[in-house]
Scaffold this active site. Sequence first.
Site, PDB file in Angstrom:
ATOM      1  N   ASP A  65       0.782  -1.256   0.000  1.00 19.47           N
ATOM      2  CA  ASP A  65       0.000   0.000   0.000  1.00 19.47           C
ATOM      3  C   ASP A  65       0.813   1.306   0.000  1.00 19.47           C
ATOM      4  OD1 ASP A  65      -2.006  -1.877   0.198  1.00 19.47           O
ATOM      5  OD2 ASP A  65      -2.835  -1.165   2.089  1.00 19.47           O
ATOM      6  N   LYS A  71      -7.063  -4.929  -3.088  1.00 16.52           N
ATOM      7  CA  LYS A  71      -7.824  -5.504  -1.974  1.00 16.52           C
ATOM      8  C   LYS A  71      -8.751  -4.455  -1.394  1.00 16.52           C
ATOM      9  CE  LYS A  71      -4.083  -4.352   1.170  1.00 16.52           C
ATOM     10  NZ  LYS A  71      -4.822  -3.307   1.918  1.00 16.52           N
ATOM     11  N   CYS A 109      -1.988  -2.980   7.610  1.00 15.56           N
ATOM     12  CA  CYS A 109      -1.887  -3.880   6.465  1.00 15.56           C
ATOM     13  C   CYS A 109      -0.595  -4.688   6.438  1.00 15.56           C
ATOM     14  CB  CYS A 109      -2.115  -3.109   5.172  1.00 15.56           C
ATOM     15  SG  CYS A 109      -3.834  -2.543   5.060  1.00 15.56           S
TER      16      CYS A 109
HETATM   17  C1  VGL Z   1      -4.741   0.466   5.727  1.00 12.00           C
HETATM   18  C2  VGL Z   1      -6.365   1.244   7.133  1.00 12.00           C
HETATM   19  C3  VGL Z   1      -7.324   1.125   6.137  1.00 12.00           C
HETATM   20  C4  VGL Z   1      -3.301   0.113   5.542  1.00 12.00           C
HETATM   21  C5  VGL Z   1      -5.687   0.333   4.708  1.00 12.00           C
HETATM   22  O1  VGL Z   1      -2.824   0.085   4.384  1.00 12.00           O
HETATM   23  O2  VGL Z   1      -2.614  -0.154   6.562  1.00 12.00           O
HETATM   24  N1  VGL Z   1      -5.102   0.906   6.926  1.00 12.00           N
HETATM   25  N2  VGL Z   1      -6.975   0.684   4.937  1.00 12.00           N
END
Ligand code: VGL
Length: 198
Positions: free
Chosen positions: A9, A107, A152
């Site tokens: 991410d 995702k 994540c």
């Molecule tokens: C994430 C919160 C919501 C992350 C993704 O990438 O850690 N955290 N969506």
Amino acid sequence: MNTALLVIDVQNDFCPAGALEVARGDEIISDINQEMKKYNCIVLTQDWHPKGHSSFASSHVGKNPLDTIDMPYGEQVLWPDHCLHGSKGAEFHDKLDTQRANAVIRKGSNPMIDSYSAFFENDRKTVTGLDGYFKSLEIEKINLVGLATDFCVNYSAQDAAKLGYKVSVFEDMCRAIDIDGSLELARTAMRASGVELI
Ligand code: VGL
Ligand code: ZN
């Protein structure tokens, strides 16, 4: 050992000025670009939500970001709207060397289930297909970097360990959200799952 790099991410919304900004999230990018040069299997993940996703506080009357709700699959933290599919915020950070990636796993597309992990959605049952990808390439070890350490990266690392991979998290190439001690909890849980923190 056949080793993959899993980059979690590294998207605009998790970097400074993003919708779910992780402090100093962009600092890790040049080291990640360097690290990628050592691998022939690199997978990037991309948080990828539809409008009105159930993990957004704005989807629940009277709720604010960082409140929690009970979902059929358990407790869910609520977030500001982030990583809307197709938006600038959902794009990888410009500095990330995405050309080196062999695959991109998106995702969080199911409106009713969040997905922190690159392997399973938050119901802990629905798979993303990434385990099959790695197993078919005979990957035995996974090194993780990216955002956010306590969400994540944490969920992905623990799932990878449970799926039988040898797992390392390179902490200097990760940054955390860290709400209410969530980073230390995540570190303890990762270690307990057999994840090596480097
Ligand atoms: C994430 C919160 C919501 C992350 C993704 O990438 O850690 N955290 N969506
Ligand atoms: Zn998300």
